[in-house]
Every structure is written in C-alpha cells, then in structure tokens.
Scaffold this active site. Structure first.
Site: not given
Ligand code: AMP
Length: 328
Positions: A112, A195, A198
């Site tokens: 990041k 990955k 968002k």
């Molecule tokens: P975040 O969107 O970073 O707040 O992540 C929230 C949850 O979603 C965390 O447990 C991440 O590990 C999971 N997560 C986010 N993006 C992915 C993805 N592309 N594949 C699997 N898990 C994800």
C-alpha cells in the site's frame, strides 16, 4: 472456553466477491459455532484518504450486507469499531509492544505504501497491525476467519500475545487464523495474478453489481491458452480463479468441479460460473435492499456496541492493571 469468532471488513469501497467469500458467506455457519463479534473496521478505513460521506455510506452498506448475509444480531454483536472506545485505548498501550522492524516487514504495508508518496503515508497505515491486534485480543477471540492477505497480521497478533503473556502472565487469549481451503485468495477477473480488491471496476465483482453486469464481467474474464477446465494456478491462473469462485458458490471441492466441467469449452464454463454467482447473490442483494429500506441495521449496531463494550472493557481493565496503570 467455547469458540469466540471475530471478523471485520473495512468500509473503504464497494465490497467484492472476495469479501463475500472470505467473511459474509460463512456468517450463518459462524452463528452456529460460537459467539461472534462482527465489526465494521471504520477506524482502519482512515488509513487511506476517504471522504466523510463515503465512509458513512460504506459503513451503512456494510452493516446491511452483514445482516443480509444472515448475521443474527440477537445472538451476536454487530458493531462499529469506532463506537467501542476500548479499541483506541488498547491501541495506545499496545503500540509500545510491537516494533518498527516487525511492522515494516508487513507485506500489506509495503504494497500500500509503495503506491503513495513518502509524505502521504500516514502513521496509521504503518501501525495498522497494532490496532488489528487490539481488535482481536479485546474479545478473547479464538478464531479469526480471514483471506490469505491477513494471515501475516494474525501471526503478528500471536507474537504480541506471547510477548504480553510472557511478561505479565496469561492475560490475553491466543487467536488463530481460519482460512478457507478453497477461496482464500480470489483474484481479479481482469488480471488473475493480483488479488480482487475494492478498486478495479473491471476486475472486481462488486456485491452491488446487477446480475447483467456480473454476467458481463465473468464472460469477459481473462482466461488462458488451452481449452481444458483444470485447476493449475501457475499455468492457468484465470481458469483456476473461476474454478475457485464456482466451488465457493456451490460448496464443492475443486476435484468435483473439474469433474463437472470435463469436455466444457471456456465459454460454457464461464456461463456456468456466472449462473452460480448470480444464483447466490440475487437473493442476498434483495435482502440487502430490504434492510437498507427498513434501517434495521441501526438497532443492531446500537445493541451490538453495548454488548461488545462490556467484553472489550473487561479486557482493557485486565491489561491496564497488569501493566501497572492505576485503576479504581
Ligand atoms: P478488507 O476488504 O481488506 O477489509 O478485508 C476484509 C476481509 O476480506 C479480510 O478477511 C480479507 O482477508 C478478505 N478478503 C479481501 N479481499 C479478498 C480476496 N480477494 N480474496 C479472499 N479474501 C479477501
């Protein structure tokens, strides 16, 4: 002690199918396994610039998505991280027990911060894993369902728990990450080597996307040379990603899916993946719209913050006392 499950998502952008698979899809099962603390990580959302209105709207959306996914607010606690002040208070303590060297090794920070100018990297981005460790230990959480990108942060939390318990006695509970066998890292549809996050409107399936948009994105997903539907992350990252998505939607193993698609052409396979995703997301999106309309998330968040605060304050007191802060 019975299982205590904690999980959170940052309200930083549109939720993706990756978030759904990592967290939301499992909520019903989590409800049955033990006590769940499910939070909206709004303090973490501040680690990168975000407009106030966007943060507010994303937080509401996320609360509604959690409820639409089947979270039972009577049984569990659904809350905003910022509405339980113990998170920030424990953070002020724990930042003295994790070290610069450890934090600078975190790959998420490296990724990041690499996209930012030096003078735009906030301290909060660097110290993110400290607050995340506090989120976890405050609830004596034993199980943390996450995607693969969070495993390093959970390992750091485990190091912190060892460090504190060795020095002050057994005051914190040791958590462990729980990863799905299939779907621990859902990749972008436009570039299956990164990955699904968002931030890529072409490569991400957003949970608010209309079925027609979802179908279009899946049908135009990048695939690979060859014509066999087989799981091979190295040589067939695009097909492997779509297979993972299909398996998660249908709750089947990769082997079962491979069997199902013997002799399929890529186009027909993609159509089956699109059908599976739409079949799963359509009723979920309908529930989400009802919850947004009736605002039932408001009461759930208030009640959840009360429940969460009771437990979090007990842990905070325990830590304050153990480290020598005078407490009444
Ligand atoms: P975040 O969107 O970073 O707040 O992540 C929230 C949850 O979603 C965390 O447990 C991440 O590990 C999971 N997560 C986010 N993006 C992915 C993805 N592309 N594949 C699997 N898990 C994800």
């Amino acid at each position: 002690m019975s299982e205590r499950i904690l999980t959170g998502i940052k309200p930083t952008g549109q939720l993706t199918l990756g978030n759904y698979i990592a967290v939301l899809k499992n909520l019903r099962k989590m409800n049955d396994r033990g006590e769940c603390f499910i939070f909206i990580a709004d303090l973490h959302a501040l680690t990168l610039p975000i407009e106030p209105d966007v943060l507010r709207q994303n937080s509401i959306d996320l609360a509604a998505f959690y409820l639409a996914a089947g979270l039972d607010p009577e049984k569990n606690a659904l809350f905003l991280q910022s509405s339980v002040s113990a998170h920030a208070e424990l953070n002020a303590i724990m930042q003295n027990y994790l070290y610069m060297g450890e934090l600078s090794r975190m790959t998420q920070f490296k990724d990041k911060s690499a996209k930012l100018k030096e003078n735009a990297i906030g301290l909060g981005l660097f110290a993110y894993p400290v607050l995340m460790a506090c989120d976890i230990v405050l609830y004596d959480a034993t199980t943390i369902p996450v995607g693969e990108d969070q495993v390093q942060h959970i390992e750091l939390t485990r190091d912190l728990v060892n460090r504190i318990n060795n020095r002050y006695g057994e005051i914190l509970t040791m958590p462990k990450a729980e990863l799905r066998k299939v779907g621990k890292r859902i990749m972008s549809l436009s570039d299956p080597t990164v990955k699904m996050s968002k931030s890529d409107p072409k490569g991400d399936i957003f949970l608010k996307d209309d079925p027609a948009v979802i179908r279009k994105k899946i049908m135009s997903a990048v695939t690979d040379l060859g014509c066999e539907v087989k799981y091979d992350e190295e040589n067939k990252p695009g097909i492997s990603n779509l297979l993972q998505i299909y398996c998660c939607m249908k709750d089947i193993s990769i082997e079962e899916a491979e069997q199902r698609f013997v002799g399929y052409r890529y186009g027909d396979f993609k159509k089956a993946v699109a059908d599976a995703v739409i079949e799963e997301l359509e009723p979920f999106q309908q529930r989400y719209r009802e919850i947004v309309a009736n605002k039932s998330y408001e009461k759930a968040l208030q009640e959840g913050a009360k429940k969460a605060s009771v437990i979090a304050n007990q842990t905070l007191k325990r830590v304050q006392k153990a480290i020598g802060l005078l407490q009444e």
